[in-house]
Design an enzyme around this catalytic site. Structure first.
Site, PDB file in Angstrom:
ATOM      1  N   ARG A  53      -9.793   0.312   8.808  1.00 53.51           N
ATOM      2  CA  ARG A  53      -9.397  -1.072   9.086  1.00 53.51           C
ATOM      3  C   ARG A  53     -10.475  -1.839   9.830  1.00 53.51           C
ATOM      4  O   ARG A  53     -10.292  -3.021  10.095  1.00 53.51           O
ATOM      5  CB  ARG A  53      -8.138  -1.071   9.953  1.00 53.51           C
ATOM      6  CG  ARG A  53      -6.833  -1.400   9.229  1.00 53.51           C
ATOM      7  CD  ARG A  53      -5.709  -1.230  10.225  1.00 53.51           C
ATOM      8  NE  ARG A  53      -4.523  -1.966   9.925  1.00 53.51           N
ATOM      9  CZ  ARG A  53      -3.462  -1.453   9.288  1.00 53.51           C
ATOM     10  NH1 ARG A  53      -3.491  -0.215   8.847  1.00 53.51           N
ATOM     11  NH2 ARG A  53      -2.393  -2.183   9.106  1.00 53.51           N
TER      12      ARG A  53
ATOM     13  N   ARG B 123      11.380  -6.230   4.613  1.00 54.82           N
ATOM     14  CA  ARG B 123      11.282  -4.815   4.998  1.00 54.82           C
ATOM     15  C   ARG B 123      11.833  -4.610   6.402  1.00 54.82           C
ATOM     16  O   ARG B 123      12.467  -3.600   6.693  1.00 54.82           O
ATOM     17  CB  ARG B 123       9.820  -4.368   4.919  1.00 54.82           C
ATOM     18  CG  ARG B 123       9.605  -2.890   5.230  1.00 54.82           C
ATOM     19  CD  ARG B 123       8.189  -2.438   4.949  1.00 54.82           C
ATOM     20  NE  ARG B 123       7.254  -2.838   5.987  1.00 54.82           N
ATOM     21  CZ  ARG B 123       5.942  -2.640   5.933  1.00 54.82           C
ATOM     22  NH1 ARG B 123       5.397  -2.067   4.870  1.00 54.82           N
ATOM     23  NH2 ARG B 123       5.157  -3.024   6.915  1.00 54.82           N
TER      24      ARG B 123
ATOM     25  N   ARG C 175      11.342  -1.365  11.851  1.00 55.74           N
ATOM     26  CA  ARG C 175      10.042  -1.580  12.485  1.00 55.74           C
ATOM     27  C   ARG C 175      10.033  -2.922  13.207  1.00 55.74           C
ATOM     28  O   ARG C 175      10.179  -3.965  12.578  1.00 55.74           O
ATOM     29  CB  ARG C 175       8.930  -1.560  11.429  1.00 55.74           C
ATOM     30  CG  ARG C 175       8.503  -0.159  11.045  1.00 55.74           C
ATOM     31  CD  ARG C 175       7.422  -0.174   9.989  1.00 55.74           C
ATOM     32  NE  ARG C 175       6.231  -0.919  10.383  1.00 55.74           N
ATOM     33  CZ  ARG C 175       5.120  -0.940   9.663  1.00 55.74           C
ATOM     34  NH1 ARG C 175       5.053  -0.266   8.530  1.00 55.74           N
ATOM     35  NH2 ARG C 175       4.080  -1.636  10.078  1.00 55.74           N
TER      36      ARG C 175
ATOM     37  N   ARG D  38      -0.767  -9.976  12.756  1.00 54.79           N
ATOM     38  CA  ARG D  38      -1.285  -8.857  11.956  1.00 54.79           C
ATOM     39  C   ARG D  38      -2.132  -9.372  10.794  1.00 54.79           C
ATOM     40  O   ARG D  38      -3.169  -8.794  10.469  1.00 54.79           O
ATOM     41  CB  ARG D  38      -0.120  -8.005  11.430  1.00 54.79           C
ATOM     42  CG  ARG D  38       0.495  -7.154  12.530  1.00 54.79           C
ATOM     43  CD  ARG D  38       1.897  -6.725  12.192  1.00 54.79           C
ATOM     44  NE  ARG D  38       1.976  -5.835  11.052  1.00 54.79           N
ATOM     45  CZ  ARG D  38       3.099  -5.621  10.363  1.00 54.79           C
ATOM     46  NH1 ARG D  38       4.220  -6.228  10.704  1.00 54.79           N
ATOM     47  NH2 ARG D  38       3.091  -4.799   9.349  1.00 54.79           N
TER      48      ARG D  38
ATOM     49  N   LYS E 189       0.827  -1.214   0.000  1.00 50.40           N
ATOM     50  CA  LYS E 189       0.000   0.000   0.000  1.00 50.40           C
ATOM     51  C   LYS E 189       0.864   1.267   0.000  1.00 50.40           C
ATOM     52  O   LYS E 189       0.623   2.182  -0.782  1.00 50.40           O
ATOM     53  CB  LYS E 189      -0.937   0.016   1.223  1.00 50.40           C
ATOM     54  CG  LYS E 189      -1.882  -1.186   1.275  1.00 50.40           C
ATOM     55  CD  LYS E 189      -2.853  -1.093   2.435  1.00 50.40           C
ATOM     56  CE  LYS E 189      -2.218  -1.227   3.804  1.00 50.40           C
ATOM     57  NZ  LYS E 189      -1.776  -2.602   4.158  1.00 50.40           N
TER      58      LYS E 189
HETATM   59  P1  ADP Z   1       0.913  -2.531   7.649  1.00 45.62           P
HETATM   60  O1  ADP Z   1      -0.128  -2.213   6.627  1.00 45.62           O
HETATM   61  O2  ADP Z   1       2.154  -3.099   7.068  1.00 45.62           O
HETATM   62  O3  ADP Z   1       0.390  -3.327   8.811  1.00 45.62           O
HETATM   63  P2  ADP Z   1       0.699   0.101   8.885  1.00 45.62           P
HETATM   64  O4  ADP Z   1       1.753   1.118   8.967  1.00 45.62           O
HETATM   65  O5  ADP Z   1      -0.513   0.422   8.059  1.00 45.62           O
HETATM   66  O6  ADP Z   1       1.428  -1.188   8.318  1.00 45.62           O
HETATM   67  O7  ADP Z   1       0.177  -0.281  10.355  1.00 45.62           O
HETATM   68  C1  ADP Z   1       1.044  -0.603  11.400  1.00 45.62           C
HETATM   69  C2  ADP Z   1       0.257  -0.783  12.713  1.00 45.62           C
HETATM   70  O8  ADP Z   1      -0.347   0.483  13.070  1.00 45.62           O
HETATM   71  C3  ADP Z   1      -0.901  -1.765  12.658  1.00 45.62           C
HETATM   72  O9  ADP Z   1      -0.495  -3.087  12.910  1.00 45.62           O
HETATM   73  C4  ADP Z   1      -1.807  -1.212  13.778  1.00 45.62           C
HETATM   74  O10 ADP Z   1      -1.323  -1.578  15.053  1.00 45.62           O
HETATM   75  C5  ADP Z   1      -1.630   0.286  13.654  1.00 45.62           C
HETATM   76  N1  ADP Z   1      -2.665   0.900  12.768  1.00 45.62           N
HETATM   77  C6  ADP Z   1      -2.412   1.519  11.584  1.00 45.62           C
HETATM   78  N2  ADP Z   1      -3.567   1.951  11.035  1.00 45.62           N
HETATM   79  C7  ADP Z   1      -4.558   1.588  11.886  1.00 45.62           C
HETATM   80  C8  ADP Z   1      -5.974   1.716  11.865  1.00 45.62           C
HETATM   81  N3  ADP Z   1      -6.616   2.314  10.850  1.00 45.62           N
HETATM   82  N4  ADP Z   1      -6.686   1.213  12.914  1.00 45.62           N
HETATM   83  C9  ADP Z   1      -6.073   0.632  13.941  1.00 45.62           C
HETATM   84  N5  ADP Z   1      -4.745   0.447  14.014  1.00 45.62           N
HETATM   85  C10 ADP Z   1      -3.986   0.923  12.999  1.00 45.62           C
END
Ligand code: ADP
Length: 190
Positions: free
Chosen positions: A89, A128, A134, A146, A14
């Site tokens: 999400r 990554r 991370r 996740r 994404k």
């Molecule tokens: P990825 O898509 O690789 O999981 P992100 O950077 O989108 O990476 O998300 C990393 C973490 O941030 C998620 O595992 C969650 O804990 C938190 N997070 C991100 N966006 C949301 C969201 N919209 N709602 C709840 N938690 C979120």
């Protein structure tokens, strides 16, 4: 306005594809993951609290991310559109986004769902993790969690947007350029 949701499991690409779309269509990028990581880096109370969930691969509470998105929408009026990355999400977040955008009179244009095989997701995230720093990308059991959280809480959103005739599936396997051109073709038809 063009309001795109870039959707898909962790590791679907994404963030990478968002960069292409921002450039191509002049959109503002709103990544809740990036916003949360900035809060952590700044050591804010919100960041410290969110970090506990993120380190386990769990979601941060809906009201926290919805509040962050609301602030960004309020701060960016008069723009061409937004690309939402990692948000919504949950069904609750999707409902909140619809309401916020309705207030601005600019609904979601489409939800672009990147489809990638699980084996490939895990390989991409571990790779990554070697450079991103991370911690949630460095442990396979957190990655598994996740993906499970995605399957349980996030993937039902495909039905949510299908019901609105806004769900578009994109093959997320292959080269970055090929995937970008698939996305561009779909966005061009919106
Ligand atoms: P990825 O898509 O690789 O999981 P992100 O950077 O989108 O990476 O998300 C990393 C973490 O941030 C998620 O595992 C969650 O804990 C938190 N997070 C991100 N966006 C949301 C969201 N919209 N709602 C709840 N938690 C979120």
């Amino acid at each position: 306005m063009l309001n795109l949701i870039l959707f898909g499991p962790p590791g679907a690409g994404k963030g990478t594809q968002a960069e292409y779309l921002i450039e191509k269509f002049g959109l503002i990028h709103l990544s809740t993951g990036d916003l949360l990581r900035s809060e952590i880096a700044a050591g804010t109370p919100l960041g410290l609290e969110a970090k506990k969930n993120m380190d386990k691969g769990e979601l941060v509470p809906d009201e926290v991310v919805i509040g962050m998105i609301k602030n960004k929408l309020d701060a960016n009026k008069q723009v061409k559109g937004f690309i939402f990355d990692g948000f919504p999400r949950t069904v609750e977040q999707a409902g909140a986004l619809d309401k916020l955008l309705e207030e601005n009179g600019t609904p979601v244009s489409g939800m672009l769902s990147l489809e990638v095989e699980k084996k490939e997701l895990i390989a991409r995230l571990l790779s990554r993790g070697k450079t991103s720093g991370r911690s949630d990308d460095q442990d396979e059991s957190i990655i598994e969690n996740r993906i499970q959280v995605y399957n349980e809480k996030t993937s039902p959103l495909k039905r949510y947007y299908t019901a609105q005739k806004k769900h578009f599936c994109i093959n997320g396997m292959g080269s970055v350029e090929d995937i970008a051109s698939r996305l561009e073709t779909t966005v061009g038809k919106l």
